[in-house]
Write a protein that holds these residues in place. Structure first.
Motif, short mmCIF file in Angstrom:
data_model
loop_
_atom_site.label_atom_id
_atom_site.label_comp_id
_atom_site.label_asym_id
_atom_site.label_seq_id
_atom_site.Cartn_x
_atom_site.Cartn_y
_atom_site.Cartn_z
N VAL A 168 18.16 35.85 27.46
CA VAL A 168 18.87 36.95 28.09
C VAL A 168 17.99 38.20 28.10
O VAL A 168 17.55 38.65 27.04
CB VAL A 168 20.19 37.27 27.35
N PRO A 169 17.70 38.75 29.27
CA PRO A 169 16.89 39.99 29.34
C PRO A 169 17.58 41.12 28.59
O PRO A 169 18.80 41.16 28.48
CB PRO A 169 16.82 40.28 30.84
N ALA A 170 16.79 42.03 28.05
CA ALA A 170 17.34 43.15 27.30
C ALA A 170 18.29 43.95 28.18
O ALA A 170 18.00 44.25 29.33
CB ALA A 170 16.20 44.05 26.81
N GLY A 171 19.43 44.29 27.61
CA GLY A 171 20.41 45.07 28.34
C GLY A 171 21.31 44.25 29.25
O GLY A 171 22.23 44.79 29.87
N GLU A 172 21.06 42.96 29.36
CA GLU A 172 21.87 42.10 30.23
C GLU A 172 23.24 41.85 29.60
O GLU A 172 23.35 41.60 28.41
CB GLU A 172 21.16 40.76 30.45
N ARG A 173 24.29 41.96 30.41
CA ARG A 173 25.66 41.73 29.93
C ARG A 173 26.12 40.36 30.43
O ARG A 173 26.41 40.18 31.60
CB ARG A 173 26.59 42.83 30.44
N VAL A 174 26.16 39.41 29.49
CA VAL A 174 26.43 38.02 29.86
C VAL A 174 27.92 37.73 29.78
O VAL A 174 28.62 38.20 28.87
CB VAL A 174 25.67 37.05 28.91
N GLU A 175 28.43 36.99 30.72
CA GLU A 175 29.81 36.53 30.72
C GLU A 175 29.83 35.03 30.95
O GLU A 175 28.95 34.48 31.61
CB GLU A 175 30.63 37.21 31.83
N LYS A 176 30.86 34.40 30.39
CA LYS A 176 31.01 32.96 30.57
C LYS A 176 32.46 32.69 30.97
O LYS A 176 33.39 33.11 30.29
CB LYS A 176 30.67 32.22 29.28
N ARG A 177 32.65 32.01 32.07
CA ARG A 177 34.00 31.71 32.57
C ARG A 177 34.29 30.22 32.36
O ARG A 177 33.53 29.36 32.85
CB ARG A 177 34.11 32.07 34.04
N VAL A 178 35.36 29.91 31.65
CA VAL A 178 35.77 28.53 31.44
C VAL A 178 37.25 28.40 31.78
O VAL A 178 38.02 29.35 31.57
CB VAL A 178 35.52 28.07 29.98
N PRO A 179 37.66 27.27 32.31
CA PRO A 179 39.09 27.10 32.64
C PRO A 179 39.94 27.04 31.37
O PRO A 179 39.51 26.50 30.35
CB PRO A 179 39.12 25.77 33.39
N MET A 180 41.13 27.61 31.43
CA MET A 180 42.05 27.58 30.30
C MET A 180 42.59 26.16 30.13
O MET A 180 42.93 25.50 31.11
CB MET A 180 43.21 28.55 30.54
N THR A 181 42.65 25.68 28.91
CA THR A 181 43.17 24.34 28.66
C THR A 181 44.66 24.31 28.97
O THR A 181 45.34 25.33 28.96
CB THR A 181 42.95 23.91 27.21
N ARG A 182 45.17 23.11 29.23
CA ARG A 182 46.59 22.97 29.54
C ARG A 182 47.44 23.44 28.37
O ARG A 182 48.48 24.08 28.55
CB ARG A 182 46.91 21.51 29.86
N LEU A 183 47.00 23.11 27.15
CA LEU A 183 47.77 23.50 25.97
C LEU A 183 47.83 25.02 25.84
O LEU A 183 48.89 25.60 25.61
CB LEU A 183 47.16 22.87 24.71
N ARG A 184 46.67 25.68 26.01
CA ARG A 184 46.63 27.13 25.90
C ARG A 184 47.43 27.78 27.03
O ARG A 184 48.14 28.77 26.83
CB ARG A 184 45.18 27.61 25.93
N ALA A 185 47.36 27.20 28.23
CA ALA A 185 48.13 27.74 29.35
C ALA A 185 49.63 27.61 29.09
O ALA A 185 50.41 28.51 29.43
CB ALA A 185 47.75 27.01 30.64
N ARG A 186 50.04 26.49 28.49
CA ARG A 186 51.45 26.29 28.20
C ARG A 186 51.93 27.25 27.12
O ARG A 186 53.03 27.79 27.18
CB ARG A 186 51.68 24.84 27.76
N ILE A 187 51.08 27.48 26.11
CA ILE A 187 51.42 28.44 25.05
C ILE A 187 51.61 29.83 25.67
O ILE A 187 52.59 30.54 25.37
CB ILE A 187 50.31 28.47 23.97
#
Length: 405
Positions: A168-187
């Protein structure tokens, strides 16, 4: 003989599931009862195992696909043998390793894929059991290997593998997008429903845990010896106290169904259990009729099987009241959210020494805050407060639980 591999039968409250992980690939040999695939539902992750020894013939549903109850997800060749392609590939991989490395006598042999995994994870190859031909460590051996606690210093001494894998270059703001699991979505859905569709309030009290702690200290060894290793904890006493209080205040044990109030003549107490995938609430059926040892044993069993994803859907259905313990994570006080259609939930918290006034004298006592969240549509504040006071009184004088006074 070709056999269909089907998704489990889902209860009426579970519409469908999704393929979470395939543990085996087409053409791979499988032993009886070995996990084939994990299916994630709104409530739990279900494991589908092989019906016998054989080979996975065809995968009909890929990871992420939606499956219905009893839907065919794969075909299985019972009694079949692994296809020649994977075998020859493995043999080629082994041959490549031997020709490339030409290990000296006593040197550990590993396939290229296995050696790469060993290097990335900083493992000690000499500790990994080899199942390949001629003592070759395969990538499956590395994947199945669980290093002992003693290996931690060695891994710590070689920090290189722990370095970030992404440059990661200095100062870079990294984000990671992952789908919500069915269990977490139901909660999330249930919690949002509870906050929007109930008139939820929370009342608080505190309990002096000294009598319970002294009781546990006095009898824990005898209790464990008498009940075949079952340990005496606090949850069993809280469940027994809650059952007695529920009998005195039936409305706390009731639920709202459309315009009707359903009063339950039994106490099915749910115990919230935290897992890596989210919060689940297995239920102690007829908790009032269970002994203290039975409750403690069942709660421990729930915790272990929840951690391993072995809880069944039927074990989390129903429930007339719920207990959650945020104290195990250090929570001092909180407002637990209702578990609809239940009308109340009890929150336990951490035990903390505090100065308290006792008979005009200041004493340091182990105190715990209790929280009772309740649905004001059914419960008045008076009933909720008195219910919590009953639990407090029972725990501060545990003999009253036995005497039911």
């Amino acid at each position: 003989m070709s056999t269909e591999i089907k998704a489990p039968t889902f209860p009426e409250s579970v519409a469908d599931g999704s393929i979470a992980t395939w543990h085996k690939q087409v053409g791979e040999a499988v032993s009886r009862d070995e996990p084939l695939v994990d299916i994630e539902t709104d409530k739990v992750v279900l494991e589908v195992v092989a019906p016998g020894d054989g080979v996975l013939k065809e995968i009909l549903k890929q990871e992420g696909d939606t499956v219905l109850s009893d839907e065919v997800v794969a075909t299985f060749d019972e009694g079949g043998t692994a296809s020649a392609a994977p075998a020859s590939a493995e043999k080629s991989e082994a041959a490549e390793t031997e020709s490339a490395n030409e290990p000296a006598s006593g040197e550990i042999k590993a396939s290229p894929a296995a050696r790469k995994m060993i290097d990335e994870q900083g493992l000690d190859a000499s500790q990994i059991p080899a199942t390949g031909k001629g003592g070759l460590i395969t990538k499956e051996d590395v994947a199945n290997y669980k290093p002992a606690a003693a290996a931690a210093p060695a891994a710590k001494a070689a920090p290189a593998p722990a370095a970030p894998q992404v440059d990661v270059p200095a100062g870079e703001r990294v984000e990671k997008r992952v789908p919500m699991t069915r269990l977490r979505a139901r909660i999330a859905e249930r919690l949002l429903d509870a906050s929007q569709n109930t008139a939820m309030l929370t009342t608080f009290n505190e309990v002096n845990m000294k009598p319970v702690m002294e009781l546990r200290k006095q009898y824990k060894d005898l209790f464990e010896k008498t009940h075949n290793g079952t340990r005496l904890g606090f949850m069993g006493l809280f469940v027994k106290a809650a059952c007695e209080a529920l009998k005195r205040f039936p409305s706390v044990n009731a639920s709202i169904d459309d315009g009707d109030v359903v009063y339950h003549g039994y106490q099915d107490v749910g115990v919230a259990v935290s897992t890596e995938k989210g919060l689940v609430v297995p239920v102690l059926r007829d908790a009032d009729g269970m002994s203290l040892a039975q409750i403690e044993d069942k709660v421990r069993d729930f915790g272990l099987r929840a951690r391993d994803g072995k809880l069944g859907i039927d074990e989390m259905m129903g429930g007339t009241f719920t207990i959650t313990n945020g104290g195990v994570f250090g929570s001092l006080i909180s407002t637990p959210i209702l578990n609809p259609p239940q009308t109340a939930i009890l929150g336990m918290h951490k035990i903390q020494d505090r100065p308290m006034a006792v008979n005009g004298q200041v004493e340091i006592l182990p105190m715990m805050y209790l929280a009772l969240s309740y649905d004001h549509r059914l419960l008045d504040g008076k009933d909720a407060v008195q219910f919590l006071v009953v639990i407090k009184d029972l725990l501060e004088d545990p003999a009253r639980i036995l005497l039911e006074v």
